[in-house]
Design an enzyme around this catalytic site. Structure first.
Site, PDB file in Angstrom:
ATOM      1  N   ARG A  62     -16.913 -10.167   3.775  1.00 26.60           N
ATOM      2  CA  ARG A  62     -16.456 -11.096   2.746  1.00 26.60           C
ATOM      3  C   ARG A  62     -16.038 -12.435   3.365  1.00 26.60           C
ATOM      4  NH1 ARG A  62     -15.687 -10.637  -2.507  1.00 26.60           N
ATOM      5  NH2 ARG A  62     -13.742 -11.546  -3.262  1.00 26.60           N
ATOM      6  N   LYS A  97     -10.185 -24.276  -6.908  1.00 29.64           N
ATOM      7  CA  LYS A  97     -10.604 -22.903  -7.232  1.00 29.64           C
ATOM      8  C   LYS A  97     -11.564 -22.859  -8.426  1.00 29.64           C
ATOM      9  CE  LYS A  97      -9.261 -19.637  -5.511  1.00 29.64           C
ATOM     10  NZ  LYS A  97      -9.705 -18.911  -4.306  1.00 29.64           N
ATOM     11  N   THR A 115      -0.138  -4.606  10.111  1.00 28.34           N
ATOM     12  CA  THR A 115      -0.657  -4.847  11.464  1.00 28.34           C
ATOM     13  C   THR A 115      -1.083  -6.310  11.518  1.00 28.34           C
ATOM     14  OG1 THR A 115      -2.696  -3.858  10.602  1.00 28.34           O
ATOM     15  CG2 THR A 115      -1.438  -2.564  12.184  1.00 28.34           C
ATOM     16  N   TYR A 147      -1.950 -16.489  -2.390  1.00 26.11           N
ATOM     17  CA  TYR A 147      -3.250 -16.599  -1.721  1.00 26.11           C
ATOM     18  C   TYR A 147      -4.398 -16.291  -2.662  1.00 26.11           C
ATOM     19  CZ  TYR A 147      -4.352 -11.625  -1.123  1.00 26.11           C
ATOM     20  OH  TYR A 147      -4.700 -10.321  -1.344  1.00 26.11           O
ATOM     21  N   LYS A 148      -4.083 -15.599  -3.780  1.00 30.19           N
ATOM     22  CA  LYS A 148      -5.139 -15.372  -4.763  1.00 30.19           C
ATOM     23  C   LYS A 148      -4.559 -15.275  -6.166  1.00 30.19           C
ATOM     24  CE  LYS A 148      -6.799 -10.968  -5.143  1.00 30.19           C
ATOM     25  NZ  LYS A 148      -7.678  -9.947  -4.582  1.00 30.19           N
ATOM     26  N   CYS A 207      -5.724  -9.539   4.813  1.00 35.23           N
ATOM     27  CA  CYS A 207      -6.897  -8.745   5.197  1.00 35.23           C
ATOM     28  C   CYS A 207      -8.031  -9.611   5.724  1.00 35.23           C
ATOM     29  CB  CYS A 207      -7.357  -7.954   3.983  1.00 35.23           C
ATOM     30  SG  CYS A 207      -6.003  -7.119   3.164  1.00 35.23           S
ATOM     31  N   LYS A 235     -13.817  -0.341   8.071  1.00 33.70           N
ATOM     32  CA  LYS A 235     -12.784  -1.075   7.320  1.00 33.70           C
ATOM     33  C   LYS A 235     -12.761  -2.551   7.717  1.00 33.70           C
ATOM     34  CE  LYS A 235      -9.120  -2.578   5.404  1.00 33.70           C
ATOM     35  NZ  LYS A 235      -8.674  -2.641   4.047  1.00 33.70           N
ATOM     36  N   ILE A 242       0.830  -1.202   0.000  1.00 30.10           N
ATOM     37  CA  ILE A 242       0.000   0.000   0.000  1.00 30.10           C
ATOM     38  C   ILE A 242       0.869   1.258   0.000  1.00 30.10           C
ATOM     39  CG2 ILE A 242      -1.747   1.304   1.315  1.00 30.10           C
ATOM     40  CD1 ILE A 242      -2.753  -1.358   0.028  1.00 30.10           C
ATOM     41  N   ARG A 244       1.103 -14.297   1.563  1.00 32.16           N
ATOM     42  CA  ARG A 244       0.816 -14.067   2.988  1.00 32.16           C
ATOM     43  C   ARG A 244      -0.470 -14.788   3.408  1.00 32.16           C
ATOM     44  NH1 ARG A 244       1.012  -7.721   3.380  1.00 32.16           N
ATOM     45  NH2 ARG A 244      -0.172  -8.013   1.481  1.00 32.16           N
TER      46      ARG A 244
HETATM   47  N1  SAJ Z   1     -11.795 -16.117  -1.646  1.00 37.53           N
HETATM   48  C1  SAJ Z   1     -12.574 -17.285  -1.616  1.00 37.53           C
HETATM   49  N2  SAJ Z   1     -13.821 -17.245  -2.162  1.00 37.53           N
HETATM   50  C2  SAJ Z   1     -14.321 -16.118  -2.733  1.00 37.53           C
HETATM   51  C3  SAJ Z   1     -13.532 -14.942  -2.750  1.00 37.53           C
HETATM   52  C4  SAJ Z   1     -12.261 -14.976  -2.193  1.00 37.53           C
HETATM   53  O1  SAJ Z   1     -12.171 -18.328  -1.121  1.00 37.53           O
HETATM   54  O2  SAJ Z   1     -15.485 -16.169  -3.213  1.00 37.53           O
HETATM   55  C5  SAJ Z   1     -10.467 -16.118  -1.009  1.00 37.53           C
HETATM   56  C6  SAJ Z   1      -9.332 -15.764  -1.947  1.00 37.53           C
HETATM   57  O3  SAJ Z   1      -8.877 -16.876  -2.662  1.00 37.53           O
HETATM   58  C7  SAJ Z   1      -8.292 -15.244  -0.972  1.00 37.53           C
HETATM   59  C8  SAJ Z   1      -9.126 -14.571   0.094  1.00 37.53           C
HETATM   60  O4  SAJ Z   1     -10.432 -15.089  -0.044  1.00 37.53           O
HETATM   61  O5  SAJ Z   1      -7.575 -16.298  -0.399  1.00 37.53           O
HETATM   62  C9  SAJ Z   1      -9.139 -13.060   0.070  1.00 37.53           C
HETATM   63  O6  SAJ Z   1      -9.221 -12.574  -1.249  1.00 37.53           O
HETATM   64  P1  SAJ Z   1     -10.031 -11.273  -1.681  1.00 37.53           P
HETATM   65  O7  SAJ Z   1      -9.780 -11.086  -3.115  1.00 37.53           O
HETATM   66  O8  SAJ Z   1     -11.443 -11.378  -1.286  1.00 37.53           O
HETATM   67  O9  SAJ Z   1      -9.474 -10.115  -0.759  1.00 37.53           O
HETATM   68  P2  SAJ Z   1      -8.048  -9.445  -0.487  1.00 37.53           P
HETATM   69  O10 SAJ Z   1      -7.609  -9.887   0.860  1.00 37.53           O
HETATM   70  O11 SAJ Z   1      -7.101  -9.633  -1.586  1.00 37.53           O
HETATM   71  O12 SAJ Z   1      -8.460  -7.916  -0.458  1.00 37.53           O
HETATM   72  C10 SAJ Z   1      -9.443  -7.477   0.463  1.00 37.53           C
HETATM   73  C11 SAJ Z   1     -10.424  -6.580  -0.242  1.00 37.53           C
HETATM   74  N3  SAJ Z   1     -11.598  -6.412   0.594  1.00 37.53           N
HETATM   75  C12 SAJ Z   1     -12.848  -6.519   0.115  1.00 37.53           C
HETATM   76  O13 SAJ Z   1     -13.098  -6.850  -1.029  1.00 37.53           O
HETATM   77  C13 SAJ Z   1     -13.933  -6.237   1.083  1.00 37.53           C
HETATM   78  C14 SAJ Z   1      -9.788  -5.259  -0.540  1.00 37.53           C
HETATM   79  O14 SAJ Z   1     -10.721  -4.343  -1.070  1.00 37.53           O
HETATM   80  C15 SAJ Z   1      -9.155  -4.662   0.727  1.00 37.53           C
HETATM   81  O15 SAJ Z   1      -8.474  -3.474   0.467  1.00 37.53           O
HETATM   82  C16 SAJ Z   1      -8.148  -5.641   1.237  1.00 37.53           C
HETATM   83  O16 SAJ Z   1      -8.827  -6.856   1.538  1.00 37.53           O
HETATM   84  C17 SAJ Z   1      -7.508  -5.033   2.481  1.00 37.53           C
HETATM   85  O17 SAJ Z   1      -6.407  -4.507   2.369  1.00 37.53           O
HETATM   86  O18 SAJ Z   1      -8.150  -4.993   3.514  1.00 37.53           O
END
Ligand code: SAJ
Length: 422
Positions: free
Chosen positions: A210, A400, A82, A319-320, A257, A203, A11, A327
């Site tokens: 999610r 996936k 954090t 992780y994605k 996150c 936040k 960030i 992480r």
């Molecule tokens: N995942 C699933 N199933 C789903 C969607 C995601 O298993 O249907 C998994 C992903 O594979 C991954 C994890 O969840 O392991 C998180 O992925 P993500 O794409 O949902 O989220 P992050 O952690 O990459 O980013 C999130 C985002 N938050 C939201 O969408 C509410 C982002 O906007 C935030 O800025 C970020 O967290 C953060 O910094 O907090």
């Protein structure tokens, strides 16, 4: 205007690059000397589309430089990680505390301090504000403190930093006004002013929302594997309803996150935050579920082929999809668990730089099963002829739901049809 950004990670670095290209003089501070040296050469340690070009531009305009220590500035922005505390149930503010303490000697009258790091509700008022007050500053009078959480998606950071709406949580209304003026320099989304504690909880709730919804999808996958229903069809059908949006099951939830922020809320009200904690537990249980199901699939293969030695090829550790970020990745726990059980495990991830990982051809060579743990684009259209010629058994377990099954003689197991294979 001079802006000092503490923490040059996922960030802090993109934020620094955007300010530096908005006519600000930016000092990017990081405690890691090799990272500082690399950044000053224009070499970037994170994988994020668009960042390289914009940082190079800022360096060439002499608007960005990196350093190990902060300097006097007009604005200080704190973007340090954090993590959760050791027992995994709270917010470890130590990085934020040391970042705040590191800027104390540089502060001048009317400076603006902004905490972007995700923090537990009440952290700004209860723990961060006192650090500055102890040093004699009057918040809202001669120093302006806010919590302005970042809310961007890795992979789309450069776009979302500019275009997303932003919550500006001031310790006082004047603090919010001052911070809002700073973000106006490049943010095109709305700047929504509120109190620091509201910004903190909003936040954390975004990611908790999610996480809880993914837990629901993961629980559904477990139910479906028991009662023999196609999870993916159920989700597709249910989501045809205009107000339903079931998320997708997977190997677990990773990242910095979703896997962490819900605990920040839980720790504030553990006896009340029951759904939040249960969702975390369900998502944390998924690596074990994947390992158990893989072993069941393998048992069937063994009895069909009389094969004894098993090689598991892992496709994807990030992780994605399409990021190199590992992480909190559930893949790490899954790999460890297979290794502890004595399996031969080979790993491939085209986005992660790790000397121990193999290329695609090497990883599938002699493998009994390919276990897909990340939805990278590279895995959508695998080379099936290569899989058939190289693998012991052309078998894929795709957690996936990304792999397109193209040839009948390659078996693709996913959460839709898993009950047929165990
Ligand atoms: N995942 C699933 N199933 C789903 C969607 C995601 O298993 O249907 C998994 C992903 O594979 C991954 C994890 O969840 O392991 C998180 O992925 P993500 O794409 O949902 O989220 P992050 O952690 O990459 O980013 C999130 C985002 N938050 C939201 O969408 C509410 C982002 O906007 C935030 O800025 C970020 O967290 C953060 O910094 O907090």
């Amino acid at each position: 205007m001079k802006i000092c950004i503490i923490g040059q990670g996922y960030i802090g670095l993109p934020t620094a690059a955007l300010f530096a290209n908005s006519k600000c003089e930016v000092l990017g501070v990081d405690r890691n000397q090799p990272i500082v040296d690399a950044l000053n050469q224009g070499n970037i340690h994170i994988e994020e589309p668009g960042i390289r070009k914009i940082l190079k531009l800022a360096i060439s305009k002499q608007k960005y430089r990196a350093s190990i220590s902060p300097e006097e500035s007009d604005v200080f922005i704190i973007t340090v990680p954090t993590p959760t505390t050791e027992n995994n149930l709270s917010c470890d503010l130590n990085n934020v505390f040391s970042a705040c303490e590191s800027i104390l000697p540089c502060l001048k009258e009317n400076n603006i301090v902004i905490i972007e790091s995700t923090i537990a509700p009440m952290s700004t008022d209860d723990f961060i504000k006192p650090i500055f007050e102890k040093d004699g500053w009057k918040i809202g009078k001669n120093l302006y403190l806010s919590h302005c959480p970042e809310r961007v998606l890795p992979g789309k950071i450069m776009d979302e930093l500019v275009n997303n709406d932003r919550i500006i949580g001031g310790v006082t209304p004047k603090c919010a006004d001052k911070s809002s003026d700073i973000y106006k320099k490049f943010v095109k989304g709305d700047l929504i002013k509120t109190e620091a504690k509201t910004a903190e909880l909003a936040k954390c709730m975004e990611n908790t929302f999610r996480d809880v919804n993914i837990a629901l999808a993961n629980e559904l996958a477990k139910i479906c594997s028991k009662i023999e229903v196609n999870t993916l069809d159920v989700i597709e059908m249910a989501n045809k309803h205009p107000r339903v949006n079931i998320h997708f099951p997977g190997p677990g939830v990773g990242g910095h996150c979703l896997a962490i922020d819900p605990y920040f809320i839980y720790s504030k009200a553990p006896s009340t935050a029951k759904l939040i904690k249960t969702a975390r537990d369900i998502n944390n249980s998924m690596p074990k579920f994947v390992v158990e199901k893989t072993e069941k699939i393998l048992k069937k293969v063994e009895s069909n082929n009389g094969s004894t030695s098993i090689t598991i090829a892992i496709l994807g550790v990030a992780y994605k999809g399409n990021t190199g970020d590992t992480r909190e990745s559930p893949a790490i726990e899954i790999i460890k668990s297979f290794k502890n059980k004595g399996y031969d495990v080979k790993v491939h991830d085209p986005h992660v730089n790790n000397p121990g990982y193999l290329n695609f051809k090497e990883v599938i060579d002699g493998a009994t099963i390919c276990l897909v743990l990340a939805d990278h684009d590279e895995f959508k259209n695998l080379n099936y002829d290569l899989l058939i010629s190289k693998m012991k058994v052309p078998l894929i377990f795709d957690t996936k739901n990304i792999v397109k099954a193209e040839k009948n003689n390659v078996e693709v197991v996913n959460y839709g049809n898993i009950y047929d294979h165990i």
